[in-house]
Motif scaffolding. Structure first.
Motif, PDB file in Angstrom:
ATOM      1  N   SER A 222       0.874  -1.112   0.180  1.00 30.08           N
ATOM      2  CA  SER A 222       0.229   0.021   0.054  1.00 30.08           C
ATOM      3  C   SER A 222       0.996   1.280   0.086  1.00 30.08           C
ATOM      4  O   SER A 222       0.170   2.462  -0.124  1.00 30.08           O
ATOM      5  CB  SER A 222      -1.040   0.151   1.385  1.00 30.08           C
ATOM      6  OG  SER A 222      -0.064   0.232   2.419  1.00 30.08           O
ATOM      7  N   LEU A 223       2.217   1.087   0.032  1.00 27.94           N
ATOM      8  CA  LEU A 223       3.073   2.111   0.054  1.00 27.94           C
ATOM      9  C   LEU A 223       2.686   2.942   1.164  1.00 27.94           C
ATOM     10  O   LEU A 223       2.692   4.288   1.064  1.00 27.94           O
ATOM     11  CB  LEU A 223       3.039   2.953  -1.293  1.00 27.94           C
ATOM     12  CG  LEU A 223       3.434   1.841  -2.497  1.00 27.94           C
ATOM     13  CD1 LEU A 223       3.541   2.904  -3.384  1.00 27.94           C
ATOM     14  CD2 LEU A 223       5.043   1.602  -2.008  1.00 27.94           C
ATOM     15  N   ALA A 224       2.443   2.261   2.557  1.00 27.71           N
ATOM     16  CA  ALA A 224       1.620   3.006   3.635  1.00 27.71           C
ATOM     17  C   ALA A 224       2.690   3.661   4.650  1.00 27.71           C
ATOM     18  O   ALA A 224       2.424   4.778   4.953  1.00 27.71           O
ATOM     19  CB  ALA A 224       0.656   2.195   4.259  1.00 27.71           C
TER      20      ALA A 224
ATOM     21  N   ASP B 290      13.011  16.048  16.090  1.00 25.98           N
ATOM     22  CA  ASP B 290      11.998  16.020  17.237  1.00 25.98           C
ATOM     23  C   ASP B 290      11.170  14.763  17.365  1.00 25.98           C
ATOM     24  O   ASP B 290      10.764  14.350  18.329  1.00 25.98           O
ATOM     25  CB  ASP B 290      11.057  16.971  16.639  1.00 25.98           C
ATOM     26  CG  ASP B 290      11.269  18.485  16.596  1.00 25.98           C
ATOM     27  OD1 ASP B 290      12.448  18.770  17.196  1.00 25.98           O
ATOM     28  OD2 ASP B 290      10.911  19.442  15.914  1.00 25.98           O
ATOM     29  N   CYS B 291      11.382  13.732  16.441  1.00 24.81           N
ATOM     30  CA  CYS B 291      10.692  12.483  16.501  1.00 24.81           C
ATOM     31  C   CYS B 291      11.567  11.411  16.519  1.00 24.81           C
ATOM     32  O   CYS B 291      11.236  10.129  16.404  1.00 24.81           O
ATOM     33  CB  CYS B 291       9.550  12.571  15.205  1.00 24.81           C
ATOM     34  SG  CYS B 291       8.689  13.777  15.236  1.00 24.81           S
ATOM     35  N   ALA B 292      12.831  11.646  16.900  1.00 28.99           N
ATOM     36  CA  ALA B 292      13.917  10.690  16.743  1.00 28.99           C
ATOM     37  C   ALA B 292      13.372   9.353  17.882  1.00 28.99           C
ATOM     38  O   ALA B 292      13.747   8.130  17.699  1.00 28.99           O
ATOM     39  CB  ALA B 292      15.061  11.241  17.611  1.00 28.99           C
ATOM     40  N   SER B 293      12.686   9.690  18.818  1.00 32.75           N
ATOM     41  CA  SER B 293      12.266   8.397  19.797  1.00 32.75           C
ATOM     42  C   SER B 293      11.030   7.956  19.444  1.00 32.75           C
ATOM     43  O   SER B 293      10.674   6.721  19.887  1.00 32.75           O
ATOM     44  CB  SER B 293      12.039   9.257  21.231  1.00 32.75           C
ATOM     45  OG  SER B 293      11.008  10.069  21.227  1.00 32.75           O
ATOM     46  N   GLY B 294      10.576   8.171  18.046  1.00 37.18           N
ATOM     47  CA  GLY B 294       9.384   7.609  17.568  1.00 37.18           C
ATOM     48  C   GLY B 294       8.265   8.098  17.496  1.00 37.18           C
ATOM     49  O   GLY B 294       7.992   9.246  18.279  1.00 37.18           O
ATOM     50  N   PHE B 295       7.125   7.784  16.919  1.00 31.68           N
ATOM     51  CA  PHE B 295       5.646   8.005  16.880  1.00 31.68           C
ATOM     52  C   PHE B 295       4.884   7.179  16.235  1.00 31.68           C
ATOM     53  O   PHE B 295       5.336   6.074  15.695  1.00 31.68           O
ATOM     54  CB  PHE B 295       5.579   9.586  16.113  1.00 31.68           C
ATOM     55  CG  PHE B 295       5.824   9.233  14.744  1.00 31.68           C
ATOM     56  CD1 PHE B 295       4.790   9.315  13.678  1.00 31.68           C
ATOM     57  CD2 PHE B 295       7.137   9.266  14.291  1.00 31.68           C
ATOM     58  CE1 PHE B 295       4.994   8.941  12.323  1.00 31.68           C
ATOM     59  CE2 PHE B 295       7.311   8.931  12.766  1.00 31.68           C
ATOM     60  CZ  PHE B 295       6.311   8.921  11.936  1.00 31.68           C
ATOM     61  N   THR B 296       3.615   7.237  16.299  1.00 33.85           N
ATOM     62  CA  THR B 296       2.615   6.376  15.499  1.00 33.85           C
ATOM     63  C   THR B 296       1.903   7.237  14.488  1.00 33.85           C
ATOM     64  O   THR B 296       1.426   8.298  14.492  1.00 33.85           O
ATOM     65  CB  THR B 296       1.519   5.822  16.305  1.00 33.85           C
ATOM     66  OG1 THR B 296       2.190   5.186  17.593  1.00 33.85           O
ATOM     67  CG2 THR B 296       0.634   4.786  15.581  1.00 33.85           C
ATOM     68  N   GLY B 297       2.040   6.617  13.298  1.00 31.31           N
ATOM     69  CA  GLY B 297       1.361   7.297  12.265  1.00 31.31           C
ATOM     70  C   GLY B 297       1.065   6.496  10.905  1.00 31.31           C
ATOM     71  O   GLY B 297       1.368   5.302  11.096  1.00 31.31           O
ATOM     72  N   GLY B 298       0.509   7.084   9.998  1.00 27.67           N
ATOM     73  CA  GLY B 298       0.076   6.250   8.762  1.00 27.67           C
ATOM     74  C   GLY B 298      -1.379   6.402   8.417  1.00 27.67           C
ATOM     75  O   GLY B 298      -1.832   7.454   8.965  1.00 27.67           O
TER      76      GLY B 298
ATOM     77  N   GLY C  15      -6.690   4.251  10.386  1.00 19.95           N
ATOM     78  CA  GLY C  15      -7.162   2.905  10.628  1.00 19.95           C
ATOM     79  C   GLY C  15      -6.000   1.889  10.507  1.00 19.95           C
ATOM     80  O   GLY C  15      -6.437   0.555  10.595  1.00 19.95           O
ATOM     81  N   ASP C  16      -4.879   2.275   9.853  1.00 21.10           N
ATOM     82  CA  ASP C  16      -3.855   1.514   9.587  1.00 21.10           C
ATOM     83  C   ASP C  16      -2.651   2.093  10.242  1.00 21.10           C
ATOM     84  O   ASP C  16      -1.397   1.743   9.462  1.00 21.10           O
ATOM     85  CB  ASP C  16      -3.965   1.045   8.270  1.00 21.10           C
ATOM     86  CG  ASP C  16      -2.874  -0.006   7.818  1.00 21.10           C
ATOM     87  OD1 ASP C  16      -2.746  -0.881   8.592  1.00 21.10           O
ATOM     88  OD2 ASP C  16      -2.338   0.018   6.567  1.00 21.10           O
ATOM     89  N   GLU C  17      -2.552   2.883  11.156  1.00 22.08           N
ATOM     90  CA  GLU C  17      -1.323   3.678  11.645  1.00 22.08           C
ATOM     91  C   GLU C  17      -0.417   2.436  12.071  1.00 22.08           C
ATOM     92  O   GLU C  17      -0.823   1.289  12.783  1.00 22.08           O
ATOM     93  CB  GLU C  17      -1.637   4.235  12.876  1.00 22.08           C
ATOM     94  CG  GLU C  17      -2.433   5.659  12.356  1.00 22.08           C
ATOM     95  CD  GLU C  17      -3.952   5.392  12.450  1.00 22.08           C
ATOM     96  OE1 GLU C  17      -4.636   6.385  12.491  1.00 22.08           O
ATOM     97  OE2 GLU C  17      -4.408   4.312  12.701  1.00 22.08           O
ATOM     98  N   GLN C  18       0.899   2.736  11.996  1.00 18.20           N
ATOM     99  CA  GLN C  18       1.860   1.680  12.620  1.00 18.20           C
ATOM    100  C   GLN C  18       2.868   2.611  13.564  1.00 18.20           C
ATOM    101  O   GLN C  18       2.716   3.797  13.423  1.00 18.20           O
ATOM    102  CB  GLN C  18       2.679   1.044  11.422  1.00 18.20           C
ATOM    103  CG  GLN C  18       1.787   0.470  10.540  1.00 18.20           C
ATOM    104  CD  GLN C  18       2.844  -0.532   9.530  1.00 18.20           C
ATOM    105  OE1 GLN C  18       3.768  -1.124   9.915  1.00 18.20           O
ATOM    106  NE2 GLN C  18       2.388  -0.481   8.202  1.00 18.20           N
ATOM    107  N   LYS C  19       3.693   1.732  14.373  1.00 12.49           N
ATOM    108  CA  LYS C  19       4.487   2.381  15.460  1.00 12.49           C
ATOM    109  C   LYS C  19       5.701   2.397  14.941  1.00 12.49           C
ATOM    110  O   LYS C  19       6.455   1.484  14.400  1.00 12.49           O
ATOM    111  CB  LYS C  19       4.414   1.478  16.654  1.00 12.49           C
ATOM    112  CG  LYS C  19       5.097   2.082  17.931  1.00 12.49           C
ATOM    113  CD  LYS C  19       5.109   1.179  19.003  1.00 12.49           C
ATOM    114  CE  LYS C  19       5.839   1.627  20.141  1.00 12.49           C
ATOM    115  NZ  LYS C  19       5.803   0.895  21.384  1.00 12.49           N
ATOM    116  N   VAL C  20       6.355   3.738  14.933  1.00 13.74           N
ATOM    117  CA  VAL C  20       7.795   3.901  14.737  1.00 13.74           C
ATOM    118  C   VAL C  20       8.330   4.162  15.943  1.00 13.74           C
ATOM    119  O   VAL C  20       8.004   5.018  16.895  1.00 13.74           O
ATOM    120  CB  VAL C  20       7.822   5.116  13.951  1.00 13.74           C
ATOM    121  CG1 VAL C  20       9.321   5.508  13.345  1.00 13.74           C
ATOM    122  CG2 VAL C  20       7.106   5.129  12.215  1.00 13.74           C
ATOM    123  N   THR C  21       9.387   3.427  16.066  1.00 12.22           N
ATOM    124  CA  THR C  21      10.231   3.246  17.324  1.00 12.22           C
ATOM    125  C   THR C  21      11.424   4.177  17.511  1.00 12.22           C
ATOM    126  O   THR C  21      11.746   4.512  18.583  1.00 12.22           O
ATOM    127  CB  THR C  21      10.430   1.950  17.916  1.00 12.22           C
ATOM    128  OG1 THR C  21      11.319   1.230  16.952  1.00 12.22           O
ATOM    129  CG2 THR C  21       9.216   1.030  18.054  1.00 12.22           C
TER     130      THR C  21
END
Length: 260
Positions: free
Chosen positions: A19-21, A170-178, A181-187
């Protein structure tokens, strides 16, 4: 046959690949100083969608890769979410879009053209555990890149790249996005060395996590005047094997040549 870890990693990576999500990776490295060009670019007009279509990579223009239109699978910018607003540029890039809304934007999928095996291999289901895992990883060991060209009025391209650079920090420690309904966790988001093409660029690696499995995704955004080339690459086989990979240099070089 123990296939759970491979399947989970495939789910993690395939969700973004198909999905190139979600893209991972990030860097505030800049190949050239853009400050001197900011004022002079303030009156520049964006390229049209038709002009971008002429400039984006087409099939046959990069050896070893197949180029295809994204079509109905193209992500919708308005549906992209981020747990922290300052991380939104990353969420956009990690779904295969430019880091900021543009006057015109167009995307392609650039897939490594890996040749099928020529021997009389048995089906995956008939293989023993070890051979199954090895065959699965080998079949998925190819780079799939989401390529996006976007063009901006005035200093829009510089501002978009600046926002992405700030988001990497600013987001070096991660975030949740996408996609909603199909967000993924970036650590983790880590700046990496950019290719050095264009007027300036930002490159990064993002690590995503799903069901305890982690995998790196790689991205680079390169500015060519008031146009941004956004590259987001994943390699599921390399992720499963723990091998390193990057945004393919031949793809960046080929696209850069069309933007000169």
């Amino acid at each position: 046959m123990k296939r759970s870890s491979g399947v989970r990693m495939c789910t993690l990576a395939a969700g973004g690949a198909l999905s190139l999500a979600l893209i991972t990776g990030c860097s505030d490295g800049s190949s050239k100083d853009s400050a001197a060009t900011t004022d002079s670019a303030s009156t520049v007009k964006a390229l049209s969608a038709a002009e971008l279509k002429q400039r984006i990579l087409a099939q046959g223009e990069v050896d070893g890769y197949k180029v295809n239109a994204i079509g109905a699978a193209a992500p919708v910018r308005s549906k992209i979410k981020a747990s922290d607003e300052k991380c939104r540029p990353l969420a956009y890039v990690l779904t295969g879009l430019a880091p900021a809304d543009a006057s015109a934007e167009i995307g392609r999928t650039v897939r490594e053209d890996k040749k099928d095996p020529t021997d009389d291999a048995t089906s995956l289901d008939d293989m023993a555990d070890g051979k199954f895992e090895a065959a699965l990883k080998d079949s998925l060991n190819l780079n799939v890149t989401s390529l996006d060209l976007s063009s901006y009025d005035g200093n829009g391209a510089q501002q978009a790249l600046k926002a992405l650079s700030a988001a990497v920090k600013d987001c070096a420690s991660g975030f949740t996005g996408g996609s909603a309904g199909d967000e993924q966790k970036v650590t983790k988001v880590t700046a990496t060395k950019p290719s050095g093409t264009g007027d300036e660029s930002v490159a990064f690696t993002a690590v995503t996590e799903m069901d305890g499995d982690k995998g790196p995704l790689h991205a680079e955004v390169v500015r060519h005047g008031n146009t941004l080339a956004t590259y987001y690459t994943m390699n599921i086989g390399a992720m499963m094997s723990g091998k390193t990979y990057t945004v393919p240099t031949p793809v960046i070089k080929a696209q850069s040549a069309k933007l000169k």
